[in-house]
Design a protein around this motif. Structure first.
Motif, PDB file in Angstrom:
ATOM      1  N   VAL A 234      -3.724   6.100  10.450  1.00 41.41           N
ATOM      2  CA  VAL A 234      -3.865   6.362   9.016  1.00 41.41           C
ATOM      3  C   VAL A 234      -4.881   5.439   8.356  1.00 41.41           C
ATOM      4  CG1 VAL A 234      -1.957   4.784   8.411  1.00 41.41           C
ATOM      5  CG2 VAL A 234      -2.611   6.573   6.804  1.00 41.41           C
ATOM      6  N   GLY A 235      -5.477   5.929   7.299  1.00 40.59           N
ATOM      7  CA  GLY A 235      -6.238   5.065   6.392  1.00 40.59           C
ATOM      8  C   GLY A 235      -7.731   5.203   6.483  1.00 40.59           C
ATOM      9  N   GLU A 236      -8.229   5.657   7.611  1.00 43.00           N
ATOM     10  CA  GLU A 236      -9.673   5.759   7.818  1.00 43.00           C
ATOM     11  C   GLU A 236      -9.886   6.631   9.050  1.00 43.00           C
ATOM     12  OE1 GLU A 236     -11.172   2.094   9.495  1.00 43.00           O
ATOM     13  OE2 GLU A 236      -9.144   1.354   9.686  1.00 43.00           O
ATOM     14  N   PRO A 237     -11.107   7.074   9.242  1.00 44.51           N
ATOM     15  CA  PRO A 237     -11.347   7.907  10.428  1.00 44.51           C
ATOM     16  C   PRO A 237     -11.087   7.100  11.696  1.00 44.51           C
ATOM     17  CG  PRO A 237     -13.221   7.966   8.904  1.00 44.51           C
ATOM     18  CD  PRO A 237     -12.300   6.901   8.402  1.00 44.51           C
TER      19      PRO A 237
ATOM     20  N   HIS B  95      -8.521  -0.849   3.874  1.00 45.82           N
ATOM     21  CA  HIS B  95      -8.276  -1.174   2.464  1.00 45.82           C
ATOM     22  C   HIS B  95      -9.330  -0.484   1.619  1.00 45.82           C
ATOM     23  CE1 HIS B  95      -5.481  -3.965   3.999  1.00 45.82           C
ATOM     24  NE2 HIS B  95      -6.283  -4.986   4.167  1.00 45.82           N
ATOM     25  N   ARG B  96      -8.840   0.227   0.636  1.00 43.56           N
ATOM     26  CA  ARG B  96      -9.752   0.992  -0.202  1.00 43.56           C
ATOM     27  C   ARG B  96     -10.259   0.093  -1.330  1.00 43.56           C
ATOM     28  NH1 ARG B  96      -7.257   6.395  -2.924  1.00 43.56           N
ATOM     29  NH2 ARG B  96      -8.504   6.398  -4.813  1.00 43.56           N
ATOM     30  N   ILE B  97     -11.568   0.086  -1.539  1.00 35.89           N
ATOM     31  CA  ILE B  97     -12.112  -0.774  -2.588  1.00 35.89           C
ATOM     32  C   ILE B  97     -13.319  -0.087  -3.235  1.00 35.89           C
ATOM     33  CG2 ILE B  97     -13.360  -2.140  -0.809  1.00 35.89           C
ATOM     34  CD1 ILE B  97     -12.121  -3.841  -3.881  1.00 35.89           C
TER      35      ILE B  97
ATOM     36  N   TRP C 132       0.853  -1.196   0.000  1.00 39.85           N
ATOM     37  CA  TRP C 132       0.000   0.000   0.000  1.00 39.85           C
ATOM     38  C   TRP C 132       0.883   1.237   0.000  1.00 39.85           C
ATOM     39  CZ3 TRP C 132      -4.269  -2.152  -1.216  1.00 39.85           C
ATOM     40  CH2 TRP C 132      -4.695  -3.345  -0.609  1.00 39.85           C
ATOM     41  N   ILE C 133       0.269   2.373  -0.260  1.00 35.98           N
ATOM     42  CA  ILE C 133       1.059   3.610  -0.321  1.00 35.98           C
ATOM     43  C   ILE C 133       1.695   3.915   1.040  1.00 35.98           C
ATOM     44  CG2 ILE C 133      -0.882   5.161   0.167  1.00 35.98           C
ATOM     45  CD1 ILE C 133       1.974   5.927  -2.302  1.00 35.98           C
ATOM     46  N   THR C 134       1.026   3.551   2.139  1.00 32.82           N
ATOM     47  CA  THR C 134       1.618   3.839   3.454  1.00 32.82           C
ATOM     48  C   THR C 134       2.944   3.099   3.593  1.00 32.82           C
ATOM     49  OG1 THR C 134      -0.624   3.995   4.304  1.00 32.82           O
ATOM     50  CG2 THR C 134       1.132   3.932   5.934  1.00 32.82           C
TER      51      THR C 134
ATOM     52  N   VAL D 291      -1.243  11.297  16.332  1.00 33.64           N
ATOM     53  CA  VAL D 291      -1.422  12.087  15.113  1.00 33.64           C
ATOM     54  C   VAL D 291      -2.260  11.302  14.107  1.00 33.64           C
ATOM     55  CG1 VAL D 291       0.585  13.567  15.440  1.00 33.64           C
ATOM     56  CG2 VAL D 291       0.902  11.441  14.203  1.00 33.64           C
ATOM     57  N   ASP D 292      -3.440  11.846  13.850  1.00 32.86           N
ATOM     58  CA  ASP D 292      -4.364  11.250  12.872  1.00 32.86           C
ATOM     59  C   ASP D 292      -3.999  11.866  11.520  1.00 32.86           C
ATOM     60  OD1 ASP D 292      -6.482  10.435  11.326  1.00 32.86           O
ATOM     61  OD2 ASP D 292      -7.994  11.609  12.387  1.00 32.86           O
ATOM     62  N   THR D 293      -3.451  11.054  10.653  1.00 31.54           N
ATOM     63  CA  THR D 293      -2.901  11.600   9.407  1.00 31.54           C
ATOM     64  C   THR D 293      -3.819  11.298   8.226  1.00 31.54           C
ATOM     65  OG1 THR D 293      -1.676   9.556   8.954  1.00 31.54           O
ATOM     66  CG2 THR D 293      -0.552  11.233  10.260  1.00 31.54           C
ATOM     67  N   TRP D 294      -4.200  12.340   7.511  1.00 35.30           N
ATOM     68  CA  TRP D 294      -5.046  12.128   6.322  1.00 35.30           C
ATOM     69  C   TRP D 294      -4.211  12.264   5.054  1.00 35.30           C
ATOM     70  CZ3 TRP D 294      -5.768  14.858   1.921  1.00 35.30           C
ATOM     71  CH2 TRP D 294      -6.701  14.307   1.022  1.00 35.30           C
ATOM     72  N   TRP D 295      -4.363  11.304   4.189  1.00 35.43           N
ATOM     73  CA  TRP D 295      -3.756  11.377   2.862  1.00 35.43           C
ATOM     74  C   TRP D 295      -4.252  10.227   2.015  1.00 35.43           C
ATOM     75  CZ3 TRP D 295       0.781   8.150   1.519  1.00 35.43           C
ATOM     76  CH2 TRP D 295       1.140   7.252   2.539  1.00 35.43           C
ATOM     77  N   GLN D 296      -3.690  10.052   0.823  1.00 33.73           N
ATOM     78  CA  GLN D 296      -4.187   9.057  -0.130  1.00 33.73           C
ATOM     79  C   GLN D 296      -3.048   8.567  -1.017  1.00 33.73           C
ATOM     80  OE1 GLN D 296      -6.590  12.134  -2.278  1.00 33.73           O
ATOM     81  NE2 GLN D 296      -8.318  10.927  -1.560  1.00 33.73           N
ATOM     82  N   THR D 297      -3.303   7.473  -1.732  1.00 33.65           N
ATOM     83  CA  THR D 297      -2.336   7.009  -2.728  1.00 33.65           C
ATOM     84  C   THR D 297      -1.990   8.168  -3.674  1.00 33.65           C
ATOM     85  OG1 THR D 297      -3.409   4.852  -2.611  1.00 33.65           O
ATOM     86  CG2 THR D 297      -1.920   5.206  -4.458  1.00 33.65           C
ATOM     87  N   GLU D 298      -2.978   8.946  -4.000  1.00 33.85           N
ATOM     88  CA  GLU D 298      -2.790  10.043  -4.951  1.00 33.85           C
ATOM     89  C   GLU D 298      -1.896  11.149  -4.410  1.00 33.85           C
ATOM     90  OE1 GLU D 298      -5.542   8.603  -4.088  1.00 33.85           O
ATOM     91  OE2 GLU D 298      -6.934   8.371  -5.765  1.00 33.85           O
TER      92      GLU D 298
HETATM   93  O1  PRX Z   1     -11.114   8.288   2.431  1.00 30.39           O
HETATM   94  C1  PRX Z   1      -9.805   8.610   2.814  1.00 30.39           C
HETATM   95  C2  PRX Z   1      -9.243   7.503   3.686  1.00 30.39           C
HETATM   96  O2  PRX Z   1      -8.507   6.659   2.829  1.00 30.39           O
HETATM   97  C3  PRX Z   1      -8.568   7.150   1.492  1.00 30.39           C
HETATM   98  C4  PRX Z   1      -7.255   6.908   0.797  1.00 30.39           C
HETATM   99  O3  PRX Z   1      -7.014   5.530   0.696  1.00 30.39           O
HETATM  100  P1  PRX Z   1      -5.632   5.005   0.125  1.00 30.39           P
HETATM  101  O4  PRX Z   1      -5.343   5.676  -1.152  1.00 30.39           O
HETATM  102  O5  PRX Z   1      -5.721   3.527   0.135  1.00 30.39           O
HETATM  103  O6  PRX Z   1      -4.577   5.486   1.162  1.00 30.39           O
HETATM  104  C5  PRX Z   1      -4.691   5.076   2.497  1.00 30.39           C
HETATM  105  C6  PRX Z   1      -3.474   5.490   3.271  1.00 30.39           C
HETATM  106  C7  PRX Z   1      -3.046   6.862   3.096  1.00 30.39           C
HETATM  107  C8  PRX Z   1      -8.874   8.614   1.631  1.00 30.39           C
HETATM  108  O7  PRX Z   1      -9.444   9.148   0.462  1.00 30.39           O
HETATM  109  N1  PRX Z   1      -8.360   8.049   4.727  1.00 30.39           N
HETATM  110  C9  PRX Z   1      -7.014   8.027   4.743  1.00 30.39           C
HETATM  111  N2  PRX Z   1      -6.557   8.573   5.893  1.00 30.39           N
HETATM  112  C10 PRX Z   1      -7.641   8.964   6.604  1.00 30.39           C
HETATM  113  C11 PRX Z   1      -8.797   8.636   5.856  1.00 30.39           C
HETATM  114  N3  PRX Z   1     -10.028   8.921   6.296  1.00 30.39           N
HETATM  115  C12 PRX Z   1     -10.143   9.540   7.495  1.00 30.39           C
HETATM  116  N4  PRX Z   1      -9.082   9.880   8.263  1.00 30.39           N
HETATM  117  C13 PRX Z   1      -7.822   9.607   7.869  1.00 30.39           C
HETATM  118  N5  PRX Z   1      -6.807   9.921   8.648  1.00 30.39           N
END
Ligand code: PRX
Length: 676
Positions: free
Chosen positions: A409-412, A551-553, A332-334, A433-440
């Motif tokens: 990371v990854g979800e709320p 896991h994003r699906i 995964w990107i993480t 630290v609740d970190t928000w980000w994405q593969t993008e």
């Molecule tokens: O909806 C957000 C959620 O995971 C999505 C990104 O998924 P992916 O590309 O698989 O990357 C996951 C690891 C970075 C986002 O669009 N997401 C990720 N981090 C959070 C989150 N939702 C809530 N809080 C977060 N900290």
């Protein structure tokens, strides 16, 4: 044979090392600046007083900021001449053009040059207590041998190598070996099925695959080589498969297969690094979108590495000498950004976690923290929710005094999980630290303390944008919401070096998905709330993507598989709230007329199909058979209604006047109640 090699000094002593490193290691000198103590990278930025001003400047004059940081943090063989050339309306993103560098040199050689004996990797193998350490010197040697091996087998600059391996040192070396010789890598999560792997190999047009004989996770053996054998049957591009040995069990080798460790031993420990342009491809990573076909997001060399390194350092308050424990899988990107590239670019000791949070018991993480003396622990809320159910005693048994920062990371992360993580795991003294980000996004974009190690933290909120990140919220009309205490679609108003550059072979899809919904902005696909204080809280996806155990699906991916069953006329998949997984998968299935089957049998069959075609985690928790689905008069399935039904939120069903036949909703509700 599983290479923990013993060489370090040989490499450093080589004439190659002296010659090449000298050309790479011209880091620009530091000038005097009062933010230098906090962020030495920004030392070139004259006149910035304090962290708030630095953050401000990173957005208002992002070119100066990123230029200074890029010069300081990366080793260039040729300096860049243009900081950025971006046009978000066209999905054009280019950073540091003219610059040349090699990512593996940045992650390895420069640290080997200064401290070859520093531990780069601690491999926390599935078998508890059997961890193995690899110094920077050893990892460089492994990478060089592998780079030479790939070169000898005709892997060239610009080729894309698919890596289907568990999280282990040879997987990291494989990624870095690709980077060393200028090939792109495409790591496919080792939990994906043969079909899912084949689809990604074909789309990436890989002629080379790297795998292991077997994987070991949670005490169970998985037949990874066999999965590759099945996958490559439908991948005519594949010419060779390198097979490393994770277990002692031999596997059948065909003419196409190459015993990786055996061949690596024949290779030289010095491998000339390819001189790469900043914008050459570093890797593809497939992720789910709202259509059935996963998209191969493309990340490039310099911008990605810089962003991963900088966020790793500042979001987690990482300091030299710390042991960084990110438990994500490298698939995964993480895993890419915070197991491999960010920590290694910073010369950190990074942990490779091969096991599960509950193997052999629910104390696994904390036992590991004690044994490896982990300073920053970075994991997913789904695991925290699972562990808190087992009770505090599994945590309290172990010494966690080395911990300084806890990441999520990854979800709320729900409040209960956040509080437990903070109070029990971190003894109330470690910031969460609740970190928000994405593969993008390539790296963390929103996190509680990106620029101030002492800032206030609000539980369950990602809070503050990182340097250079300019988030905005959009209303349904596409207007920017300027006030606080408001919710909208989360977009980014400015490019940053870590963002993905395109979707492999489909730039139009890249534009349509991310830049067309709000012209001039990058659309994340997530909704967010901005509090009175201006802090961000992610509210969830706005599209048909769900998040199962982090896991994003795409729900469309699951529907595509379900619809392949000859008995199925149509289906609709939605996510529902699940106490451990965050979201679970709920499928509504309409059978073809005249089909007479046992629903239980068909459910089993459909679950099997999804596991086989995608992965186990995508398999539906509930399958509800229905006579019909609620649709609009134009024939669109009303997923909004289905989502409300599975959440048992009948009050929230909203306006049903556009429905073709409102009776369909009643049938669906009754079927749902019967299923529970
Ligand atoms: O909806 C957000 C959620 O995971 C999505 C990104 O998924 P992916 O590309 O698989 O990357 C996951 C690891 C970075 C986002 O669009 N997401 C990720 N981090 C959070 C989150 N939702 C809530 N809080 C977060 N900290």
């Amino acid at each position: 044979m599983w290479l923990p090699c013993g060489c370090t000094s040989k490499y450093v002593a080589s004439s190659f090392a002296r010659r090449t490193l000298a050309s790479y290691l011209h880091v620009s000198g530091r000038s005097r600046c009062n933010v230098a103590a906090f962020m030495p990278e920004a030392a070139g930025l004259e006149g910035v007083s304090g962290r708030a001003a630095l953050r401000e400047l990173s957005v208002s004059n992002s070119e100066s900021f990123w230029a200074a940081v890029a010069r300081h943090r990366l080793c260039w063989s040729t300096p860049f001449h243009t900081v950025q050339d971006c046009d978000l309306s066209r999905g054009k993103i280019k950073w540091f053009e003219g610059g040349k560098l090699n990512v593996s040199v940045n992650c390895l050689d420069r640290h080997v040059h200064t401290c070859p004996e520093r531990v780069a990797l601690i491999w926390e193998r599935d078998e508890r207590g059997s961890e193995m350490k690899y110094t920077y010197g050893e990892l460089l040697e492994m990478t060089c041998r592998l780079g030479n091996l790939l070169r000898r087998h005709s892997v060239k600059r610009g080729d894309c190598v698919t890596i289907y391996m568990p999280t282990c040192p040879l997987a990291v070396a494989s990624m870095l070996a690709c980077a060393r010789i200028g090939a792109a890598h495409n790591v496919v999560f080792a939990g994906f099925s043969a079909d899912a792997l084949a689809e990604r190999i074909r789309d990436a047009q890989s002629s080379t695959v790297i795998t292991v004989n077997q994987g070991v996770r949670g005490g169970k053996v998985t037949e990874l080589k066999k999965t590759v054998d099945t996958a490559v049957q439908s991948c005519p591009t594949v010419k060779q498969v390198f097979v490393a040995m994770r277990t002692d069990n031999p596997v059948t080798m065909t003419a196409r297969d190459i015993a990786m460790e055996e061949e690596m031993l024949k290779e030289d420990v010095v491998c000339e690094p390819a001189v790469m342009n900043s914008e050459d491809v570093l890797f593809l990573l497939y992720t789910s979108g709202s259509t059935g076909k996963p998209k191969g997001l493309v990340h490039t060399q310099a911008g990605y590495l810089l962003y991963a390194a900088l966020t790793h350092r500042y979001v987690f308050s990482y300091h030299d000498g710390d042991v960084f424990g990110c438990v994500a899988d490298i698939g995964w990107i993480t895993g890419h950004s915070y197991v491999v590239y960010g920590p290694l670019a910073n010369g950190a000791t990074t942990v490779l976690f091969e096991s599960t949070p509950i193997y052999p018991d629910p104390g696994r993480y904390w036992d590991m923290v004690e044994r490896l003396k982990i300073n920053q622990f970075y994991g997913a809320p789904t695991a925290i929710r699972l562990l808190l159910k087992y009770g505090d005693q599994w945590v309290n048994k172990y010494d966690r005094s080395t911990l300084k920062t806890l990441g999520s990371v990854g979800e709320p992360i729900n409040t209960e999980a956040w509080e437990w993580y903070h109070r029990v795991v971190g003894d109330g003294r470690c910031p969460v630290v609740d970190t928000w980000w994405q593969t993008e996004t390539g790296g963390i974009c929103i996190a509680p303390r990106p620029s101030d190690p002492d800032a206030e933290i609000v539980p369950g909120m990602a809070m503050r944008p990182f340097f250079g990140i300019n988030p905005v919220l959009m209303d349904t009309e596409g207007e920017v919401l300027t006030s606080n205490n408001t919710s909208g679609a989360l977009c980014m108003a400015q490019p940053w070096p870590g963002m993905a550059r395109t979707i492999h072979n489909n730039h139009q899809r890249f534009i349509d998905t991310y830049f067309q919904p709000y012209p001039g902005y990058f659309f994340t696909g997530d909704g967010a709330y901005r509090s009175e204080e201006g802090y961000y809280q992610i509210t969830g996806r706005l599209d048909d993507v769900i998040n199962v155990s982090g896991h994003r699906i795409g729900t469309a991916e699951i529907e595509d598989v379900v619809n392949q069953c000859p008995a199925v006329a149509e289906s609709a998949v939605v996510g529902y709230t699940h106490s451990i997984k965050g979201q679970g998968v709920y499928a509504f299935v309409v059978l073809k007329k005249g089909i007479d089957v046992q629903e239980a049998d068909l459910s089993r069959q459909l679950n099997g199909m999804v596991s086989e075609k995608i992965a186990k985690y995508a398999s539906p928790d509930f399958i509800q058979f229905a006579k019909r689905l609620p649709k609009t008069r134009s024939g669109k399935i009303m997923r909004r209604v289905l989502r409300k039904v599975v959440e048992s939120d009948l009050e929230g069903l909203g306006d049903l006047s556009t429905l073709d036949d409102p009776a369909a909703v009643q049938e669906i509700i009754q079927g749902h109640e019967k299923l529970l």
